[in-house]
Design a protein around this motif. Sequence first.
Motif, PDB file in Angstrom:
ATOM      1  N   VAL A 296      11.113   6.349  -1.167  1.00  0.00           N
ATOM      2  CA  VAL A 296       9.662   6.455  -1.392  1.00  0.00           C
ATOM      3  C   VAL A 296       8.942   6.161  -0.090  1.00  0.00           C
ATOM      4  CG1 VAL A 296       9.810   5.762  -3.830  1.00  0.00           C
ATOM      5  CG2 VAL A 296       9.499   4.015  -2.067  1.00  0.00           C
ATOM      6  N   PRO A 297       7.690   6.601   0.067  1.00  0.00           N
ATOM      7  CA  PRO A 297       6.919   6.223   1.252  1.00  0.00           C
ATOM      8  C   PRO A 297       6.843   4.704   1.373  1.00  0.00           C
ATOM      9  CG  PRO A 297       5.821   7.983   0.064  1.00  0.00           C
ATOM     10  CD  PRO A 297       6.967   7.536  -0.801  1.00  0.00           C
ATOM     11  N   TYR A 298       7.001   4.203   2.582  1.00  0.00           N
ATOM     12  CA  TYR A 298       7.118   2.758   2.788  1.00  0.00           C
ATOM     13  C   TYR A 298       5.929   1.974   2.237  1.00  0.00           C
ATOM     14  CZ  TYR A 298       4.128   3.690   6.862  1.00  0.00           C
ATOM     15  OH  TYR A 298       3.107   4.082   7.689  1.00  0.00           O
ATOM     16  N   ALA A 299       4.747   2.583   2.179  1.00  0.00           N
ATOM     17  CA  ALA A 299       3.556   1.874   1.689  1.00  0.00           C
ATOM     18  C   ALA A 299       3.704   1.473   0.225  1.00  0.00           C
ATOM     19  CB  ALA A 299       2.320   2.734   1.878  1.00  0.00           C
ATOM     20  N   GLN A 300       4.565   2.150  -0.510  1.00  0.00           N
ATOM     21  CA  GLN A 300       4.742   1.849  -1.932  1.00  0.00           C
ATOM     22  C   GLN A 300       5.664   0.657  -2.178  1.00  0.00           C
ATOM     23  OE1 GLN A 300       5.837   5.277  -4.307  1.00  0.00           O
ATOM     24  NE2 GLN A 300       4.467   6.650  -3.172  1.00  0.00           N
ATOM     25  N   LEU A 301       6.203   0.081  -1.123  1.00  0.00           N
ATOM     26  CA  LEU A 301       7.175  -0.999  -1.270  1.00  0.00           C
ATOM     27  C   LEU A 301       6.563  -2.387  -1.193  1.00  0.00           C
ATOM     28  CD1 LEU A 301      10.039   0.531   0.907  1.00  0.00           C
ATOM     29  CD2 LEU A 301       9.913   0.445  -1.589  1.00  0.00           C
ATOM     30  N   ASN A 302       5.245  -2.468  -1.091  1.00  0.00           N
ATOM     31  CA  ASN A 302       4.585  -3.778  -1.012  1.00  0.00           C
ATOM     32  C   ASN A 302       4.429  -4.324  -2.432  1.00  0.00           C
ATOM     33  OD1 ASN A 302       3.345  -6.038  -0.070  1.00  0.00           O
ATOM     34  ND2 ASN A 302       1.384  -5.059   0.378  1.00  0.00           N
ATOM     35  N   SER A 303       5.520  -4.910  -2.945  1.00  0.00           N
ATOM     36  CA  SER A 303       5.585  -5.363  -4.332  1.00  0.00           C
ATOM     37  C   SER A 303       6.417  -6.634  -4.394  1.00  0.00           C
ATOM     38  CB  SER A 303       6.234  -4.271  -5.190  1.00  0.00           C
ATOM     39  OG  SER A 303       6.707  -4.790  -6.411  1.00  0.00           O
ATOM     40  N   PRO A 304       6.176  -7.501  -5.388  1.00  0.00           N
ATOM     41  CA  PRO A 304       7.045  -8.680  -5.545  1.00  0.00           C
ATOM     42  C   PRO A 304       8.496  -8.305  -5.810  1.00  0.00           C
ATOM     43  CG  PRO A 304       5.023  -8.928  -6.823  1.00  0.00           C
ATOM     44  CD  PRO A 304       5.062  -7.511  -6.341  1.00  0.00           C
ATOM     45  N   ALA A 305       8.743  -7.096  -6.334  1.00  0.00           N
ATOM     46  CA  ALA A 305      10.103  -6.612  -6.594  1.00  0.00           C
ATOM     47  C   ALA A 305      10.213  -5.190  -6.047  1.00  0.00           C
ATOM     48  CB  ALA A 305      10.409  -6.660  -8.081  1.00  0.00           C
ATOM     49  N   PRO A 306      10.333  -5.020  -4.711  1.00  0.00           N
ATOM     50  CA  PRO A 306      10.266  -3.688  -4.095  1.00  0.00           C
ATOM     51  C   PRO A 306      11.355  -2.723  -4.547  1.00  0.00           C
ATOM     52  CG  PRO A 306       9.997  -5.404  -2.442  1.00  0.00           C
ATOM     53  CD  PRO A 306      10.441  -6.080  -3.698  1.00  0.00           C
ATOM     54  N   VAL A 307      12.578  -3.199  -4.736  1.00  0.00           N
ATOM     55  CA  VAL A 307      13.655  -2.313  -5.168  1.00  0.00           C
ATOM     56  C   VAL A 307      13.348  -1.763  -6.555  1.00  0.00           C
ATOM     57  CG1 VAL A 307      16.117  -2.126  -5.656  1.00  0.00           C
ATOM     58  CG2 VAL A 307      15.339  -3.527  -3.737  1.00  0.00           C
ATOM     59  N   ASP A 308      12.908  -2.641  -7.427  1.00  0.00           N
ATOM     60  CA  ASP A 308      12.512  -2.209  -8.767  1.00  0.00           C
ATOM     61  C   ASP A 308      11.363  -1.200  -8.676  1.00  0.00           C
ATOM     62  OD1 ASP A 308      12.474  -2.761 -11.840  1.00  0.00           O
ATOM     63  OD2 ASP A 308      10.391  -3.024 -11.216  1.00  0.00           O
ATOM     64  N   ALA A 309      10.396  -1.447  -7.788  1.00  0.00           N
ATOM     65  CA  ALA A 309       9.251  -0.549  -7.635  1.00  0.00           C
ATOM     66  C   ALA A 309       9.683   0.836  -7.155  1.00  0.00           C
ATOM     67  CB  ALA A 309       8.244  -1.161  -6.659  1.00  0.00           C
ATOM     68  N   ALA A 310      10.671   0.903  -6.243  1.00  0.00           N
ATOM     69  CA  ALA A 310      11.128   2.190  -5.722  1.00  0.00           C
ATOM     70  C   ALA A 310      11.776   3.025  -6.820  1.00  0.00           C
ATOM     71  CB  ALA A 310      12.115   1.961  -4.573  1.00  0.00           C
ATOM     72  N   PHE A 311      12.632   2.419  -7.625  1.00  0.00           N
ATOM     73  CA  PHE A 311      13.296   3.169  -8.699  1.00  0.00           C
ATOM     74  C   PHE A 311      12.308   3.508  -9.818  1.00  0.00           C
ATOM     75  CE2 PHE A 311      16.995   1.689  -6.460  1.00  0.00           C
ATOM     76  CZ  PHE A 311      17.940   2.694  -6.676  1.00  0.00           C
ATOM     77  N   LYS A 312      11.323   2.644 -10.032  1.00  0.00           N
ATOM     78  CA  LYS A 312      10.292   2.939 -11.037  1.00  0.00           C
ATOM     79  C   LYS A 312       9.468   4.149 -10.614  1.00  0.00           C
ATOM     80  CE  LYS A 312       6.418   0.792 -13.513  1.00  0.00           C
ATOM     81  NZ  LYS A 312       5.613  -0.461 -13.670  1.00  0.00           N
ATOM     82  N   ALA A 313       9.144   4.237  -9.311  1.00  0.00           N
ATOM     83  CA  ALA A 313       8.346   5.352  -8.808  1.00  0.00           C
ATOM     84  C   ALA A 313       9.056   6.686  -8.989  1.00  0.00           C
ATOM     85  CB  ALA A 313       8.019   5.129  -7.331  1.00  0.00           C
ATOM     86  N   LEU A 314      10.389   6.665  -9.005  1.00  0.00           N
ATOM     87  CA  LEU A 314      11.162   7.896  -9.174  1.00  0.00           C
ATOM     88  C   LEU A 314      11.571   8.130 -10.626  1.00  0.00           C
ATOM     89  CD1 LEU A 314      13.440   7.654  -6.008  1.00  0.00           C
ATOM     90  CD2 LEU A 314      11.457   9.133  -6.340  1.00  0.00           C
ATOM     91  N   GLY A 315      11.089   7.249 -11.525  1.00  0.00           N
ATOM     92  CA  GLY A 315      11.399   7.416 -12.939  1.00  0.00           C
ATOM     93  C   GLY A 315      12.815   7.067 -13.319  1.00  0.00           C
ATOM     94  N   LEU A 316      13.511   6.282 -12.493  1.00  0.00           N
ATOM     95  CA  LEU A 316      14.917   5.929 -12.759  1.00  0.00           C
ATOM     96  C   LEU A 316      14.986   4.603 -13.519  1.00  0.00           C
ATOM     97  CD1 LEU A 316      16.355   6.902  -9.264  1.00  0.00           C
ATOM     98  CD2 LEU A 316      16.482   8.227 -11.382  1.00  0.00           C
TER      99      LEU A 316
END
Length: 496
Positions: A296-316
């Motif tokens: 995902v674009p790096y700006a979307q990783l500013n989260s308390p749980a970035p790995v979870d956020a990346a897979f959530k953004a891709l619907g996984l």
Amino acid sequence: MGFLAKLVRHKSVEQLQSEAGGSKDFRRVLGLWQLTAIGIGAIIGVGVFVLAGQQAAVNAGPAVILSFIVAGLGSCCAALAYAEFSGMIPVTGSAYTYGYAVLGELFAWIIGWDLLIEYALIVGVVAIGWSGYVQALIEQVFHVQLPVWAQGAYDPLHPDNGRVFNVIAAAISLLIAVMLMVKTEWGARFNTAVVVIKVLGVALVIGVGAFFVDTANWHPFIPPVVTDAAGSHFGWGGVLAASSVVFFAVFGYDTLTTAAEEAKNPQRDLPRAVLLSLAVSMALYLAVSLVLTGMVPYAQLNSPAPVDAAFKALGLDWVRGIISVAAIAGITSVMFAFMLGAARIWFALSRDGLLPKWFSQIHPKYGTPARPTMILGVFTALVAGFLPIGEVAELVNIGTLSAFIVICASVLILRVRKPYLERSFRTPALWLIAPAGMLFSLFLIVGWPWITDGRLHFLGGLPAITIWRFVAWMVLGLAIYLFYGARHSNLERQER
């Protein structure tokens, strides 16, 4: 003996080796793989599941992998020094004990005092990250949330969010303390199991995430400099600033050296475990950094749980639950390793008379330093419950970097003073490795020298307030040593 002479009195390496051979304080129950698991457990955790994504988002972009490489090079220099010391002086206390042998009592106390607060604060910081993933998993599986007041600590930057105390973070701190009080081998077996789960989880992140990498997300690899109310980000300055933060993620192997007197074959296994745990961890860090910023674009990783956020953004969503379980297991092992290390350092300080002997009395049934362990459990629970994560993490880093400077200097000095001592592992190219380790650590504290427009600047580094807080802690420690430790140490009693 004069006052100044007392400050630099030291235990001989031969004396420490003799004490290690005859010590009956602990039971020797840890083998190579359990020691390596302690190291991997301490290193891999918040770095993979939190810091890699967050620092990509706010400081380095896809070039966060370079930040890990910079931090890893400095950590590797210190790891080689630790490996040499751990095989030569297999005694509980890690850098504190090594400093006692080379630099003298005052410097040993300073580094022990430094490591004590550093390890305790790491447990608190990691417990906060653990709580974030637990709450995400509870919400995903059960569709419920904790009351707002119990979700996290009060944050002065966001005073209206309603949070007061991080209940889950405090609870896990106390649970880890209880586990370590009972039996070391039980805790070590549990730790080995969760480390296996964690490594499998990281492998899942890499293996599944690699299929969803879009190389367009890596461009620009080093984003242009952006300046806002919080300061400057990205560019090479951001890469180096991120290296000072992710350094939190590339140490931890030093914790396994604190369990030297519980190792079955410390001279052989400790050096191997130090180097093996760092090598495995760095390989996983670099792979995760590439995959995460490619998904995902790096700006979307500013989260308390970035790995979870990346897979959530891709619907996984099917992967998210597995990753949350792995993150929870992995971060648990970090807390286990550092609380074990803190308790053993506290024990060593007390056994040497620098703190009251009451703390070094081993539990008659469980054979563990139960008193400092329980006190640390309560302290870390309060830290995790009441304090926000950011400033505590920075204070941890300056403590570790200071310890690394001492270790690299000590192994160099001892090689000059006593080249004849038997060493089961010898740091290669020591005259290059040790100074490089000291410089890396120093630059990660104060910033990296950089010349622009003919002027010298320092990029990255830790905030000035962090340095001043560290100085205040050291001043408190110096006062305790001068008014108690110097008068009650075992060496002082021997000289009377």
